[in-house]
Every structure is written in structure tokens, then in C-alpha cells.
Design a protein around this motif. Structure first.
Motif, PDB file in Angstrom:
ATOM      1  N   ALA A  11       0.814  -1.219   0.000  1.00 37.21           N
ATOM      2  CA  ALA A  11       0.000   0.000   0.000  1.00 37.21           C
ATOM      3  C   ALA A  11       0.842   1.261   0.000  1.00 37.21           C
ATOM      4  O   ALA A  11       0.345   2.347  -0.261  1.00 37.21           O
ATOM      5  CB  ALA A  11      -0.935  -0.002   1.207  1.00 37.21           C
ATOM      6  N   LEU A  39      -4.048  -0.501  -4.947  1.00 39.63           N
ATOM      7  CA  LEU A  39      -4.154   0.739  -4.174  1.00 39.63           C
ATOM      8  C   LEU A  39      -5.540   1.348  -4.323  1.00 39.63           C
ATOM      9  O   LEU A  39      -6.293   1.030  -5.263  1.00 39.63           O
ATOM     10  CB  LEU A  39      -3.102   1.739  -4.645  1.00 39.63           C
ATOM     11  CG  LEU A  39      -1.635   1.346  -4.444  1.00 39.63           C
ATOM     12  CD1 LEU A  39      -0.734   2.369  -5.116  1.00 39.63           C
ATOM     13  CD2 LEU A  39      -1.303   1.234  -2.965  1.00 39.63           C
ATOM     14  N   THR A  43      -5.603   7.242  -4.241  1.00 37.93           N
ATOM     15  CA  THR A  43      -4.132   7.211  -4.160  1.00 37.93           C
ATOM     16  C   THR A  43      -3.521   7.136  -5.549  1.00 37.93           C
ATOM     17  O   THR A  43      -2.584   7.885  -5.885  1.00 37.93           O
ATOM     18  CB  THR A  43      -3.661   6.008  -3.316  1.00 37.93           C
ATOM     19  OG1 THR A  43      -4.231   6.102  -2.009  1.00 37.93           O
ATOM     20  CG2 THR A  43      -2.146   5.968  -3.220  1.00 37.93           C
TER      21      THR A  43
END
Length: 398
Positions: A11, A39, A43
Motif C-alpha cells: 500500500a 491501491l 491514491t
């Protein structure tokens, strides 16, 4: 590379890591990148936007709609920077400007004597590089790195030649420091056979992970790609085939009790010396090439025997490393099929069957441009590494 291989489950994956997924040139949507990375969409969107702002990605049209507004795609922008790629040989230099995708935008080749010393050779190289940039109407600030291949051993960590046999005056010379007086960018220097291997593998055999490039010219050396990675060894001397002793065989032209290095038997200068001993006028690799192309019987047989001698050493290399492709390049290899035939004759006979059952031994498809292509690729991989991209994006988006 499959989607599974590209998947980045961490992540904390940054913009530099996401950028690696687009280096294959394929345009993708943000949704594609969400799928590949795991993700959150927000993001991925923020990091893609940062890469777009930094100029490393460009908009690449729209994908097919599955209902509603078609999603936009992004792609790697190879014109985000330029690379100076240089191939310095014993008797020639090729200077090229390439984009970050390895496409050559302009180049020039001229004769040189590498024994003239580092300052005169590098000074001329720098002048011609500036002229190429000027002709492309490109500001020097667009240059992001310099890659140089030289015909001798290089200590990889410093970029300095180390006791190079055919480069008097170059021993431990600080090539990167000298070039950076003119171009304040990263300068990478490597043995020319390593950059040849990179250029050949990337442009002609992109799906091959185990390849050996053998250059037969004024000197002899090998560039080794194993598991998809260029193998330089601990200090950078991997692949020095030229100084391996050649075992005696029935076809050998030297006495049974006379052990000689491969370079002493099969290099261009060694072949020329053997022809002179027969009363044939030959001084250089170029003379040998011209004689072979003119159909001179003695030169053809000498080239075939040189191939056998190369094969004697290469058979052991094939047994040790088990490549799927061996590529022969260099001025002597380009003289015709005779060297290739001699190499095949011995390697297929002396290497173990498992190592040769699918082994291809071929002449270089890329030819003389492989070295500058490899030098450009070497630099692009360095400046576009995840960490360097991350730093660049952070600087541009402050």
C-alpha cells in the motif's frame, strides 16, 4: 510481463513504482492501475496526476466506454528527457542523442585512435554531442544522463577504466568527472560488451532472459544477461573471455604445448598477424574483413579457425550459464558467416546436450547501433528507477 507479475500489493507504493508499470509503452487508465497495484483509486489518481505534472506521463486518449464517460488513458512520455549515448571503440566513436525510450534522434560516427588518450577523445566527443543537441534544437537542460561504452575493463562503482589493454593513458581516469564539467548530469560508464548485450537484448530479443553477447573485433569479450539482469560481477570484470586460455584441439593452429589466450588467436589483430605470416598484406581488423569479403581463401579459413577457437572457450561458458541465445557481434563477426560457422561447429559438439538442445547462435541483428542503444538504455533504466522518479516528482511538485 503478466498482470500478476506487475501487481504491487504494498500500500505504500509510490509514484515511482506506479510509473514502472507504464514503461512498456502501453497506455492504461487509472482503473487499470488500481487493478494492478491494489491501491485505492484516490491514491492512484493523486500519483498519476503528479507524474503528469512532472511530464513523465502524457494523456493518451480515451479507453472504450463501458457506460458513461469514456475513461482517459495515460502513457509513458519518452520525450520527458534526453540521453547522450556514446560508443567508444578502438578505432571509432559513435555519439548519439536518444529519448528515454531508447529511440535514436540523431547520431554521428567518426574514426578515432583510443590510444590517443582520454582528454583528446572525450573533448571531441563532447563537442560533437553539443553539436547534435544544437542540431536537434534541444536545450542542454533536457539532457538527463550520459552513457558511455569503452573497449576495456571498467570498475562499475566508479566508472573508471581499470588497466585497459588497448587504452594506454586511460587507466583509472575519471571519465564521469571529466564529462560532468560539460554536462552536469549522471554519467554511467561500462565495458562496451556490456552495453552491446543490453542493446541487443532490449531491441532484438526482449523476451529472452538468458543471453550472451560475444564481441569479436580488435579485442574479444562477452556481455552476460542472466535471469533478465546484466551480470557485471563483483568489480565489473565479468565476461572477460579474451584472456581465457584456449585448450588445444585437432584443428588448432598453435603447438600442443603452447597455451595461448583467446585474444591472441582469434581477435582481428591476431588473424591479421596469421595472414601476414602467410605473406598476405593485413595489418588491422578492417584489412581482414576486406580480404574475407573479397573471397580470399586464406582469410576465410583463418576466420573459420578463429570461430573454432572462440567456440572452444564459449562451449564452457554455455555449459556454465546455459543461455538460450548467443549473439556474435563486432567487426570480425560482421565479416561473414565463417566465424559463426566455426563457433557453431565447436559449441554444438563440445557443450552438453541439455545446454544446446534449444540454443541459438546467431549474428547480431542490431549491428553497429547496438552499443549506443545499450548505452541509452543503461542510462534510462538508472534515471527512471523508482527511487529516482520519486525524487524527481517530489522536486517538481513542491
Amino acid at each position: 510481463m503478466s498482470d500478476a507479475e506487475r501487481h504491487l500489493p504494498n500500500a505504500s507504493t509510490g509514484a515511482g513504482d506506479i510509473f514502472q508499470l507504464l514503461l512498456d509503452g502501453q497506455a492504461r487508465t487509472k482503473a487499470d492501475l488500481v487493478h494492478l497495484t491494489g491501491l485505492a483509486r484516490s491514491t492512484v489518481s493523486a500519483r498519476v496526476d503528479a507524474l503528469l505534472s512532472a511530464g513523465l506521463l502524457v494523456a493518451a486518449g480515451e479507453a472504450a466506454s463501458t457506460g458513461g464517460r469514456p475513461p482517459s488513458r495515460v502513457a509513458f512520455n519518452p520525450r520527458a528527457g534526453l540521453v547522450l549515448a556514446v560508443d567508444l571503440g578502438a578505432s571509432h566513436a559513435t555519439i548519439a542523442i536518444a529519448d528515454l525510450g531508447g529511440r535514436i534522434l540523431g547520431s554521428t560516427t567518426h574514426p578515432l585512435d583510443i590510444a590517443g588518450g582520454p582528454e583528446p577523445v572525450l573533448d571531441r566527443m563532447l563537442v560533437e554531442a553539443e553539436a547534435l543537441l544544437s542540431n536537434l534544437e534541444t536545450p542542454t537542460s533536457a539532457l538527463v544522463g550520459v552513457g558511455i561504452g569503452v573497449p576495456g575493463p571498467v570498475e562499475h562503482s566508479t566508472g573508471r577504466p581499470y588497466n585497459p589493454p588497448i587504452m594506454p593513458g586511460w587507466d583509472r581516469f575519471d571519465i564521469p568527472g571529466y564529462v560532468q564539467r560539460t554536462f552536469d548530469v549522471p554519467v554511467l560508464v561500462d565495458n562496451d560488451v556490456n552495453v552491446l548485450a543490453l542493446g541487443e537484448q532490449t531491441t532484438s530479443f526482449p523476451d529472452t532472459t538468458d543471453l550472451i553477447f560475444v564481441k569479436v573485433a580488435t579485442g574479444i569479450g562477452a556481455g552476460i544477461i542472466a535471469g533478465g539482469q546484466l551480470q557485471r560481477g563483483a568489480q565489473g570484470s565479468a565476461g572477460d573471455m579474451g584472456h581465457v586460455r584456449v585448450p588445444h584441439s585437432a584443428e588448432s593452429t598453435h603447438a600442443a604445448d603452447e597455451e595461448r589466450d583467446l585474444e591472441d588467436l582469434a581477435s582481428g589483430s591476431a588473424i591479421a598477424a596469421s595472414l601476414r605470416a602467410q605473406g598476405i598484406d593485413a595489418e588491422t581488423s578492417r584489412d581482414v574483413t576486406e580480404l574475407v569479403r573479397a573471397g580470399n581463401t586464406a582469410a576465410i579459413e583463418a576466420l573459420r579457425q578463429a570461430g573454432r577457437d572462440v567456440g572452444e572457450v564459449l562451449a564452457t561458458v554455455v555449459n556454465l550459464l546455459n543461455p538460450s541465445i548467443v549473439v556474435l557481434g563486432g567487426s570480425i563477426a560482421r565479416a561473414g558467416e565463417h566465424l559463426l560457422a566455426g563457433v557453431r561447429e565447436v559449441v554444438y559438439r563440445r557443450s552438453i546436450p541439455l545446454a544446446t538442445q534449444h540454443l541459438a547462435i546467431v549474428q547480431s541483428p542490431t549491428g553497429e547501433r547496438a552499443a549506443v542503444l545499450g548505452a541509452a538504455i543503461m542510462v534510462a533504466r538508472e534515471v527512471l528507477s523508482p527511487a529516482n522518479v520519486e525524487r524527481y516528482v517530489s522536486m517538481r511538485t513542491r
